[in-house]
Design a protein around this motif. Structure first.
Motif, mmCIF file in Angstrom:
data_model
loop_
_atom_site.group_PDB
_atom_site.id
_atom_site.type_symbol
_atom_site.label_atom_id
_atom_site.label_comp_id
_atom_site.label_asym_id
_atom_site.label_seq_id
_atom_site.Cartn_x
_atom_site.Cartn_y
_atom_site.Cartn_z
ATOM 1 N N LYS A 24 49.672 4.230 -6.077
ATOM 2 C CA LYS A 24 49.611 2.936 -6.747
ATOM 3 C C LYS A 24 50.203 3.014 -8.153
ATOM 4 C CE LYS A 24 45.520 1.495 -8.201
ATOM 5 N NZ LYS A 24 44.183 0.865 -8.268
ATOM 6 N N GLN A 25 49.833 4.056 -8.891
ATOM 7 C CA GLN A 25 50.246 4.163 -10.285
ATOM 8 C C GLN A 25 50.100 5.600 -10.760
ATOM 9 O OE1 GLN A 25 48.014 1.604 -12.987
ATOM 10 N NE2 GLN A 25 49.963 0.862 -13.747
ATOM 11 N N VAL A 26 50.937 5.978 -11.725
ATOM 12 C CA VAL A 26 50.905 7.333 -12.286
ATOM 13 C C VAL A 26 50.732 7.197 -13.799
ATOM 14 C CG1 VAL A 26 52.149 9.515 -12.540
ATOM 15 C CG2 VAL A 26 52.467 8.133 -10.469
ATOM 16 N N PHE A 27 49.808 7.987 -14.348
ATOM 17 C CA PHE A 27 49.583 8.019 -15.788
ATOM 18 C C PHE A 27 49.956 9.390 -16.321
ATOM 19 C CE2 PHE A 27 46.632 4.772 -14.425
ATOM 20 C CZ PHE A 27 46.714 3.825 -15.437
ATOM 21 N N GLN A 28 50.674 9.398 -17.416
ATOM 22 C CA GLN A 28 50.977 10.659 -18.098
ATOM 23 C C GLN A 28 49.750 11.022 -18.932
ATOM 24 O OE1 GLN A 28 54.149 10.306 -20.949
ATOM 25 N NE2 GLN A 28 54.937 12.294 -20.352
ATOM 26 N N ASN A 29 49.242 12.235 -18.785
ATOM 27 C CA ASN A 29 48.040 12.642 -19.532
ATOM 28 C C ASN A 29 48.384 12.926 -20.986
ATOM 29 O OD1 ASN A 29 46.412 12.459 -17.275
ATOM 30 N ND2 ASN A 29 46.700 14.593 -16.711
ATOM 31 N N PRO A 30 47.484 12.552 -21.909
ATOM 32 C CA PRO A 30 47.717 12.852 -23.317
ATOM 33 C C PRO A 30 47.358 14.293 -23.633
ATOM 34 C CG PRO A 30 45.646 11.700 -23.059
ATOM 35 C CD PRO A 30 46.271 11.762 -21.702
#
Length: 117
Positions: free
Chosen positions: A109-115
């Motif tokens: 569904k969606q990909v987040f780049q980790n901080p």
């Protein structure tokens, strides 16, 4: 066992940070280097951790069934499973090519780049 708990805690904190970033203006959706015409959105953060991502699967899918399939198909190993208000997903280290191919998987569904922590 304590280092494993610390790692899981850090990943959970990252996932929660992404959930809040997804609802704020500080995260910006970008298109990953894709191998398809309609990749899942990639949300980036100002201070990213290299190759570290949280991937959310489609709401109608079960993480327990999809994660092993995604790992086998795209050649990665997840570090943690996550269930947040944003949905079910996992944290993983993904290289550029794996990021591109997993973003094109219909289960994603969606990909987040980790901080960086």
């Amino acid at each position: 066992m304590k280092p494993l708990k610390n790692t899981i805690f850090a990943l959970a904190v990252s996932a929660l940070a992404f959930t809040s970033l997804a609802c704020s203006e500080s995260a910006s959706p970008t298109a990953p280097l894709s191998t398809c015409s309609n990749p899942a959105p990639l949300l980036t953060v100002p201070n990213p951790r290299a190759d570290s991502y949280t991937v959310f699967i489609q709401d109608n899918l079960e993480l327990g069934k999809e994660l092993p399939r995604l790992e086998a198909r795209h050649g990665f190993r997840s570090q943690a499973k996550l269930v947040t208000s944003h949905g079910a997903g996992f944290a993983a280290t993904l290289g550029p090519q794996t990021l591109a191919t997993i973003s094109c998987d219909s289960a994603v569904k969606q990909v987040f780049q980790n901080p960086a922590l």
